[in-house]
Design a protein around this motif. Structure first.
Motif, PDB file in Angstrom:
ATOM      1  N   ARG A   1       0.678  -1.351   0.147  1.00 39.96           N
ATOM      2  CA  ARG A   1      -0.082   0.071  -0.017  1.00 39.96           C
ATOM      3  C   ARG A   1       0.920   1.390  -0.062  1.00 39.96           C
ATOM      4  O   ARG A   1       0.639   2.174  -0.704  1.00 39.96           O
ATOM      5  CB  ARG A   1      -0.811  -0.148   1.063  1.00 39.96           C
ATOM      6  N   GLN A   2       1.838   1.388   0.757  1.00 36.72           N
ATOM      7  CA  GLN A   2       2.557   2.334   0.735  1.00 36.72           C
ATOM      8  C   GLN A   2       3.502   2.662  -0.477  1.00 36.72           C
ATOM      9  O   GLN A   2       3.837   3.730  -0.763  1.00 36.72           O
ATOM     10  CB  GLN A   2       3.800   2.316   2.269  1.00 36.72           C
ATOM     11  N   ARG A   3       3.814   1.541  -1.189  1.00 31.40           N
ATOM     12  CA  ARG A   3       4.404   1.836  -2.363  1.00 31.40           C
ATOM     13  C   ARG A   3       3.507   2.656  -3.403  1.00 31.40           C
ATOM     14  O   ARG A   3       4.197   3.225  -4.445  1.00 31.40           O
ATOM     15  CB  ARG A   3       4.748   0.595  -3.028  1.00 31.40           C
TER      16      ARG A   3
ATOM     17  N   TYR B   1       5.674   9.289  -2.122  1.00 32.76           N
ATOM     18  CA  TYR B   1       6.876   8.778  -1.699  1.00 32.76           C
ATOM     19  C   TYR B   1       7.208   9.181  -0.089  1.00 32.76           C
ATOM     20  O   TYR B   1       7.492   8.528   0.870  1.00 32.76           O
ATOM     21  CB  TYR B   1       8.113   9.038  -2.340  1.00 32.76           C
ATOM     22  N   PHE B   2       7.034  10.469   0.071  1.00 32.13           N
ATOM     23  CA  PHE B   2       7.137  11.117   1.351  1.00 32.13           C
ATOM     24  C   PHE B   2       6.152  11.136   2.386  1.00 32.13           C
ATOM     25  O   PHE B   2       6.266  11.059   3.826  1.00 32.13           O
ATOM     26  CB  PHE B   2       7.497  12.660   1.298  1.00 32.13           C
TER      27      PHE B   2
ATOM     28  N   LEU C   1      14.966  13.504  -6.509  1.00 35.16           N
ATOM     29  CA  LEU C   1      15.891  14.610  -6.604  1.00 35.16           C
ATOM     30  C   LEU C   1      15.060  16.019  -6.422  1.00 35.16           C
ATOM     31  O   LEU C   1      15.545  16.847  -6.068  1.00 35.16           O
ATOM     32  CB  LEU C   1      16.716  14.265  -7.324  1.00 35.16           C
ATOM     33  N   ARG C   2      13.993  15.966  -7.537  1.00 31.75           N
ATOM     34  CA  ARG C   2      13.530  17.411  -7.732  1.00 31.75           C
ATOM     35  C   ARG C   2      12.672  17.711  -6.362  1.00 31.75           C
ATOM     36  O   ARG C   2      12.645  18.899  -6.145  1.00 31.75           O
ATOM     37  CB  ARG C   2      12.702  17.284  -9.025  1.00 31.75           C
ATOM     38  N   GLN C   3      11.924  16.791  -6.024  1.00 31.98           N
ATOM     39  CA  GLN C   3      11.047  17.158  -4.875  1.00 31.98           C
ATOM     40  C   GLN C   3      11.444  17.125  -3.389  1.00 31.98           C
ATOM     41  O   GLN C   3      11.138  17.929  -2.583  1.00 31.98           O
ATOM     42  CB  GLN C   3       9.661  15.930  -4.779  1.00 31.98           C
ATOM     43  N   CYS C   4      12.675  16.427  -3.116  1.00 32.60           N
ATOM     44  CA  CYS C   4      13.204  16.657  -1.800  1.00 32.60           C
ATOM     45  C   CYS C   4      13.579  17.971  -1.182  1.00 32.60           C
ATOM     46  O   CYS C   4      13.169  18.252  -0.234  1.00 32.60           O
ATOM     47  CB  CYS C   4      14.414  15.562  -1.860  1.00 32.60           C
ATOM     48  N   PRO C   5      14.159  18.798  -1.992  1.00 35.65           N
ATOM     49  CA  PRO C   5      14.674  20.039  -1.221  1.00 35.65           C
ATOM     50  C   PRO C   5      13.356  21.001  -1.282  1.00 35.65           C
ATOM     51  O   PRO C   5      13.170  21.629  -0.185  1.00 35.65           O
ATOM     52  CB  PRO C   5      15.387  20.793  -2.494  1.00 35.65           C
ATOM     53  N   ILE C   6      12.278  20.796  -2.012  1.00 42.10           N
ATOM     54  CA  ILE C   6      10.875  21.596  -1.815  1.00 42.10           C
ATOM     55  C   ILE C   6      10.309  20.966  -0.426  1.00 42.10           C
ATOM     56  O   ILE C   6       9.865  21.819   0.370  1.00 42.10           O
ATOM     57  CB  ILE C   6      10.105  21.371  -2.980  1.00 42.10           C
ATOM     58  N   PHE C   7      10.585  19.507  -0.486  1.00 40.43           N
ATOM     59  CA  PHE C   7       9.853  19.220   0.798  1.00 40.43           C
ATOM     60  C   PHE C   7      10.408  19.618   2.061  1.00 40.43           C
ATOM     61  O   PHE C   7       9.729  19.950   3.060  1.00 40.43           O
ATOM     62  CB  PHE C   7       9.863  17.623   0.654  1.00 40.43           C
ATOM     63  N   GLU C   8      11.645  19.624   1.956  1.00 41.07           N
ATOM     64  CA  GLU C   8      12.576  19.984   3.442  1.00 41.07           C
ATOM     65  C   GLU C   8      12.351  21.519   3.445  1.00 41.07           C
ATOM     66  O   GLU C   8      12.414  21.861   4.915  1.00 41.07           O
ATOM     67  CB  GLU C   8      14.169  19.775   3.130  1.00 41.07           C
TER      68      GLU C   8
END
Length: 273
Positions: free
Chosen positions: A70-72, A76-77, A119-126
């Motif tokens: 289900r989590q897959r 992702y975050f 890689l694109r979303q991670c900086p935005i998420f943080e």
């Protein structure tokens, strides 16, 4: 580093961590500390020393297993968000959402498209976490290929640490350069303000722990919190209570009484230390 010097300074730093914890609780602060790095780089040992004297209701470790089916199918975050701290809490992530940039990419557990999206979303998420008031600290434990192999070999024969080795861990020896390229690419995209990576040289575990803990403490603007003075009340006079007869209770056998000094074993010594 001499063991006596290491233990004395570690004890001092641990007392400061308790002070920081009290400030977090009273100020309603939220802290997330991410531990990443090579397998056997010393992340778990550092977390163990940091949390040894902390209140588990305030400071807790997040070490997630492989995602469920289900989590897959989730964003992702998403499964990490539910473990973020509320006011007055600290979360130590023993590996984190950066799994996608490391082991998942190298071992083929995610697609190239999923990796690029991360890689694109991670900086935005943080940045979203930081903008919301969470203090985010990221630590990368760096260890050489020779030192990693040495630690792996010690775990093969150490019954106390064999559980730390998995088939995926062992593969990291053969895929050293693949992991190196993945880490470099990850840093290009995520070692950016306001969430820079702090690299911990971890060839010497004792130095690495002291350096990392001191850096964490210096990066948090905590202040000493005045605690209320507690006094133990006097016991009131007895009202006639009588303890239940022990014969009516199911007691744990006194195994300790069967021990003799002749069977004494030396205390466990971590071969990696």
């Amino acid at each position: 580093m001499p063991k006596s010097l290491y233990e004395a300074e570690l004890s001092r730093l641990q007392s400061e961590l308790v002070e920081m914890q009290e400030w977090v609780r009273s100020a309603g602060a939220r802290i997330v500390v991410i531990f990443e790095g090579r397998d056997a780089a010393g992340k778990g040992g550092a977390i163990k020393r940091i949390t040894e004297y902390l209140n588990p209701r305030v400071a807790s470790v997040v070490a997630l297993p492989a995602p469920t089916e289900r989590q897959r199918t989730q964003w992702y975050f998403q499964r990490y968000v539910e473990h973020l701290p509320a006011a007055g809490e600290i979360r130590f992530f023993d590996r984190s959402w950066y799994n996608r940039a490391g082991v998942e990419k190298v071992m083929g557990y995610c697609t190239a498209e999923e990796h690029i999206r991360f890689l694109r979303q991670c900086p935005i998420f943080e940045r979203m976490l930081i903008d919301d008031g969470i203090m985010l600290r990221k630590y990368w434990f760096s260890v050489s290929d020779k030192e990693q192999e040495k630690r792996f070999r010690s775990r093969l024969t150490d019954p106390m640490r064999q559980w730390k080795l998995s088939p995926t861990d062992v593969q990291s020896l053969a895929r050293w350069e693949d992991y190196s390229r993945a880490k470099d690419e990850m840093f290009v995209h995520t070692d950016v303000q306001p969430a820079r990576w702090n690299v911990v040289e971890a060839e010497d575990k004792r130095r690495a722990r002291l350096n990392m803990i001191q850096h964490l403490l210096a990066s948090i603007p905590y202040e000493p919190v005045e605690r209320p003075t507690l006094e133990l009340p006097e016991r009131p006079p007895s009202t006639g209570y009588r303890r239940t007869e022990r014969s009516l209770q199911l007691e744990v056998p006194d195994y300790a009484a069967t021990l003799t000094s002749g069977g004494k074993r030396p205390p466990y010594r971590d071969p990696e230390d």
